[in-house]
Design a protein around this motif. Sequence first.
Motif, short mmCIF file in Angstrom:
data_model
loop_
_atom_site.label_atom_id
_atom_site.label_comp_id
_atom_site.label_asym_id
_atom_site.label_seq_id
_atom_site.Cartn_x
_atom_site.Cartn_y
_atom_site.Cartn_z
N ILE A 170 0.83 -1.21 0.00
CA ILE A 170 0.00 0.00 0.00
C ILE A 170 0.86 1.26 0.00
N LEU A 171 2.05 1.21 0.60
CA LEU A 171 2.93 2.37 0.57
C LEU A 171 3.46 2.62 -0.85
N GLU A 172 3.84 1.55 -1.53
CA GLU A 172 4.30 1.70 -2.91
C GLU A 172 3.18 2.21 -3.81
N SER A 173 1.97 1.69 -3.58
CA SER A 173 0.83 2.15 -4.37
C SER A 173 0.48 3.60 -4.04
N TYR A 174 0.65 3.98 -2.78
CA TYR A 174 0.37 5.36 -2.37
C TYR A 174 1.33 6.34 -3.04
N SER A 187 -10.30 0.67 5.49
CA SER A 187 -9.19 0.19 6.31
C SER A 187 -7.84 0.56 5.69
N VAL A 188 -7.76 0.53 4.36
CA VAL A 188 -6.53 0.93 3.67
C VAL A 188 -6.24 2.41 3.94
N LYS A 189 -7.26 3.21 3.83
CA LYS A 189 -7.10 4.65 4.08
C LYS A 189 -6.62 4.92 5.50
N ASN A 190 -7.24 4.26 6.47
CA ASN A 190 -6.86 4.45 7.87
C ASN A 190 -5.44 3.96 8.14
N ARG A 191 -5.07 2.84 7.49
CA ARG A 191 -3.73 2.30 7.71
C ARG A 191 -2.65 3.23 7.14
N ILE A 192 -2.89 3.76 5.96
CA ILE A 192 -1.92 4.67 5.36
C ILE A 192 -1.78 5.94 6.19
N LYS A 193 -2.88 6.46 6.67
CA LYS A 193 -2.81 7.66 7.50
C LYS A 193 -2.05 7.39 8.79
N SER A 194 -2.24 6.19 9.34
CA SER A 194 -1.50 5.82 10.54
C SER A 194 0.00 5.74 10.26
N LEU A 195 0.36 5.15 9.12
CA LEU A 195 1.77 5.05 8.76
C LEU A 195 2.37 6.43 8.48
N LEU A 196 1.59 7.29 7.85
CA LEU A 196 2.09 8.64 7.55
C LEU A 196 2.31 9.44 8.84
N LEU A 224 10.48 12.04 11.25
CA LEU A 224 11.22 12.87 10.29
C LEU A 224 12.22 13.77 11.00
N THR A 225 13.34 13.97 10.35
CA THR A 225 14.33 14.93 10.84
C THR A 225 14.11 16.27 10.14
N ALA A 226 14.92 17.24 10.50
CA ALA A 226 14.74 18.59 9.94
C ALA A 226 15.04 18.63 8.45
N ILE A 227 15.91 17.75 7.97
CA ILE A 227 16.31 17.79 6.56
C ILE A 227 15.48 16.83 5.70
N ASP A 228 14.66 16.01 6.32
CA ASP A 228 13.86 15.04 5.57
C ASP A 228 12.52 15.65 5.16
N ASP A 229 11.93 15.07 4.11
CA ASP A 229 10.57 15.40 3.74
C ASP A 229 9.74 14.13 3.79
N ILE A 230 8.45 14.26 3.53
CA ILE A 230 7.54 13.13 3.67
C ILE A 230 7.86 12.03 2.66
N SER A 231 8.31 12.42 1.47
CA SER A 231 8.63 11.43 0.44
C SER A 231 9.82 10.57 0.85
N SER A 232 10.86 11.22 1.38
CA SER A 232 12.02 10.44 1.84
C SER A 232 11.66 9.58 3.04
N GLY A 233 10.74 10.07 3.88
CA GLY A 233 10.29 9.28 5.01
C GLY A 233 9.56 8.02 4.57
N ILE A 234 8.75 8.14 3.51
CA ILE A 234 8.06 6.97 2.97
C ILE A 234 9.07 5.97 2.41
N ASP A 235 10.09 6.48 1.72
CA ASP A 235 11.12 5.59 1.16
C ASP A 235 11.85 4.84 2.27
#
Length: 283
Positions: A181-185, A206-215, A222-233
Motif C-alpha cells: 500500500i505504501l508503494e501504491s500510495y 481500512s486501507v485509508k486508515n492504515r496509510i494515515k497511521s503510517l504517515l 522525520l528529521t529537519a532535513i527530511d521530507d515526507i517522500s524520503s520518510g516513505i522511502d
Amino acid sequence: MNFNLMYAYMLRCSQYADHFCSANWPVTETQINPQPVTSIDDQNKKYKRTWKKNQVEEIFSRATKHCIETGRNIEDLTIKDFEVLARDCDQTPEQVMNKVNEIHQSGTLRPGIWSQSEDDLLKDLLRKGIEKWGQIASLLNKEIHKGLRIRTGKQCKERWNNYLNPDVNRGAWTDKEDLKILESYKQNGNKWSIIAKSIKNRTESSVKNRIKSLLNKIKQDLTAIDDISSGIDKLINKKRQNMIVISENSSASPKSGYGVTKKSFSELSKVISQSCAKESFDS
C-alpha cells in the motif's frame, strides 16, 4: 471636595428618601433595584433546543400512529393535533409541526445505529444476487422503514464491507501489506479505491486508515532535513528488510521434530519395539 461627586451623592440620597416616604412605605427590593422585564423569548427559551435523533424518530412515529388512529394523513393534521403530539416533549407544538412536515416532505430521517433486522435483510438481498447498492437501500427502506429514505446505497455498501462481509481481513497488518500500500500510495496518491485493489481482503476504508497511521508515524520520525517522500522511502526499505530477515530466519530454522516425519517416526517406533521384543526373548 469635588462638586460633581457631592451632587451625585445628594441625588442618590434624595432617591432613597423618596422610597422611604410614607406614600411608598414599605419599600421592596424590586422597587430599589427593579428587575428587567422578561421577554417572551426568554420565557420560551427552554423550548429552543436542537432535535436529537431519537426525538425525531419518536415524534414522527407518534405522528404516523396518530394518523392511523384518526384515519387522516399528515397533511391534514392541525395545530391542535400537534399540541397533543408535543406533550412530554421539549419542543413547542409549532416546532413539532414543522419537523414532522419536514420529514414527511423530504422522506428522510437521520440514520441511526444499524439494527439486527437491517443487517439480516442486507445479507439476504446480497445472497439473492442484487448487486446495485441503490436498489438494496431502496428495498431495505421499503421493508423496514415504511418507505422513508433512512439508508442510502453508500451506507449499505460501507456496512457490508466494513462490518458484515466475512471475507474481509480485519486482523493485524503485515509488513508485506504495508509495503504494497505504501508503494501504491507513492504512485497514486490519495486514490484509496485504486490502492485497495493492490491487496486482497482489505476494505478501502481500512486501507485509508492504515496509510494515515503510517504517515503519522513517518512524520513523527522525520528529521529537519527530511521530507515526507524520503520518510516513505525509508519506511519502505525498513519493511523490505524486515521481510528479508523473516524469510532468512524461517529458512534457517530447523524443521519441526528435527526432520522426523510421521512416516519415519512410525518406522523408528517399529524398530524400537522389535528390538525390545528380541531383548525380552533372549532374556
